[in-house]
Design a protein around this motif. Structure first.
Motif, PDB file in Angstrom:
ATOM      1  N   PRO A 146       0.691  -1.276   0.031  1.00  0.00           N
ATOM      2  CA  PRO A 146      -0.018   0.012   0.171  1.00  0.00           C
ATOM      3  C   PRO A 146       0.861   1.172   0.045  1.00  0.00           C
ATOM      4  O   PRO A 146       0.337   2.411  -0.506  1.00  0.00           O
ATOM      5  CB  PRO A 146      -0.764  -0.039   1.241  1.00  0.00           C
ATOM      6  N   ASP A 147       2.098   1.243   0.438  1.00  0.00           N
ATOM      7  CA  ASP A 147       2.841   2.444   0.602  1.00  0.00           C
ATOM      8  C   ASP A 147       3.288   2.965  -0.839  1.00  0.00           C
ATOM      9  O   ASP A 147       3.203   3.909  -1.182  1.00  0.00           O
ATOM     10  CB  ASP A 147       4.341   1.936   0.871  1.00  0.00           C
ATOM     11  N   ASP A 148       3.331   1.878  -1.928  1.00  0.00           N
ATOM     12  CA  ASP A 148       3.558   2.289  -3.170  1.00  0.00           C
ATOM     13  C   ASP A 148       2.522   3.310  -3.911  1.00  0.00           C
ATOM     14  O   ASP A 148       2.720   4.163  -4.514  1.00  0.00           O
ATOM     15  CB  ASP A 148       3.437   1.013  -4.302  1.00  0.00           C
ATOM     16  N   TRP A 149       1.157   2.956  -3.412  1.00  0.00           N
ATOM     17  CA  TRP A 149       0.115   3.642  -3.723  1.00  0.00           C
ATOM     18  C   TRP A 149       0.199   5.172  -3.053  1.00  0.00           C
ATOM     19  O   TRP A 149       0.041   6.124  -4.002  1.00  0.00           O
ATOM     20  CB  TRP A 149      -1.303   3.254  -3.262  1.00  0.00           C
ATOM     21  N   GLN A 150       0.440   5.164  -1.752  1.00  0.00           N
ATOM     22  CA  GLN A 150       0.542   6.449  -1.138  1.00  0.00           C
ATOM     23  C   GLN A 150       1.809   7.288  -1.825  1.00  0.00           C
ATOM     24  O   GLN A 150       1.837   8.620  -2.061  1.00  0.00           O
ATOM     25  CB  GLN A 150       0.928   6.199   0.281  1.00  0.00           C
ATOM     26  N   THR A 151       3.003   6.707  -1.885  1.00  0.00           N
ATOM     27  CA  THR A 151       4.048   7.296  -2.520  1.00  0.00           C
ATOM     28  C   THR A 151       3.491   7.839  -3.975  1.00  0.00           C
ATOM     29  O   THR A 151       3.952   9.181  -4.290  1.00  0.00           O
ATOM     30  CB  THR A 151       5.050   6.280  -3.019  1.00  0.00           C
ATOM     31  N   GLN A 152       2.999   7.165  -4.840  1.00  0.00           N
ATOM     32  CA  GLN A 152       2.679   7.733  -6.324  1.00  0.00           C
ATOM     33  C   GLN A 152       1.628   9.014  -6.068  1.00  0.00           C
ATOM     34  O   GLN A 152       1.757  10.096  -6.681  1.00  0.00           O
ATOM     35  CB  GLN A 152       2.052   6.666  -6.928  1.00  0.00           C
TER      36      GLN A 152
END
Length: 279
Positions: free
Chosen positions: A131-137
């Motif tokens: 989920p961190d990938d989504w938040q980073t993008q």
């Protein structure tokens, strides 16, 4: 099921119409000619049933439209086709619009983000392991957007204006996440109104204009779930169409826009009526 009940009632009505359509001419003929019509009762029932089915299908597809699953709306004012259909958003190819809260939260815990919301389903389906990938993008896309700092016990602390939209990609799937729900920082409950919905759709379309590049844009029935707009589903669709028409007339967005409605909303939305109203 309400949808089935509605169609059953409609079919029963057509049976009575068919019975009358067959019975009255026979009675008139016998009364005026003085001759009896030799028609077995079983044949009369079969003819009535066949006629009922024909009337039901013609009425459902071409007159009242309650059987239609897809319609296409076009206008002389622009060359974009707007297709409205019942189906599965995830089976469509193109940029998929997803409504989120104004904090762009990413934790699916039925508090910040509900598992049953479209936002929660996307995160669970495509970012369950990261989920961190989504938040980073999302944060990268929001870096130039103005935000209000808000103190919260959990979740993101930057609130963005309704209509703020970010583009995110994962495993070949393309998404546009748009802020629709206004979040209470204490209860984390989101809500919105008709004005917010129109603002969100217009913000979404402005962002789509820059990223779609003639790829289809897929829009769900925004506002029907936990955004809590509190308006009938048929009116929500009209509001989405209003914003879409206005923004498309201002400047072309993409070649094809699809509004994909959940199949469970069949009982609430008559696409035949929608097409007639927007011709």
């Amino acid at each position: 099921m309400p949808s089935l009940t509605h169609k059953t009632i409609s079919f029963l009505k057509t049976i009575f119409v068919a019975l009358g359509a067959l019975w009255l001419p026979l009675e008139a003929y016998e009364g005026l000619s003085g001759q009896d019509v030799s028609l077995p009762f079983w044949l009369f029932l079969i003819l009535s049933t066949v006629l009922s089915i024909i009337i039901f299908i013609v009425d459902g597809l071409f007159i009242k439209g309650f059987l239609r699953r897809t319609v296409t709306i076009s206008s002389n004012g622009f060359d974009t086709e707007i297709e409205i259909k019942f189906g599965d958003l995830f089976s469509e190819q193109g940029w998929k619009a997803i409504a989120v809260n104004d904090f762009f939260d990413s934790k699916v815990d039925d508090d910040l983000v509900s598992k049953s919301s479209l936002h929660g389903k996307v995160l669970t389906r495509f970012w369950s392991g990261n989920p961190d990938d989504w938040q980073t993008q999302v944060n990268q896309s929001l870096c130039e957007e103005e935000a209000e700092l808000v103190t919260r016990e959990k979740g993101n602390n930057k609130r963005y204006s309704i209509g703020t939209t970010v583009s995110v990609e994962k495993d070949g799937e393309k998404f546009l996440f748009v802020a629709l729900g206004k979040t209470d920082p204490v209860t984390n409950m989101a809500n919105s109104d008709a004005e917010d919905l129109i603002c969100a759709v217009r913000g979404l379309l402005k962002k789509a204009r820059g990223v779609c590049a003639n790829t289809p844009l897929i829009i769900p029935l925004m506002g029907s779930g936990l955004s809590r707009v509190g308006i009938k589903n048929s009116v929500l669709l009209d509001l989405i169409l209003t914003a879409t028409f206005e923004e498309t007339k201002a400047l072309k967005i993409t070649e094809n826009i699809k509004i994909v409605l959940p199949k469970e909303k069949l009982k609430d939305i008559n696409l035949g009526t929608t097409l007639s109203n927007w011709k």
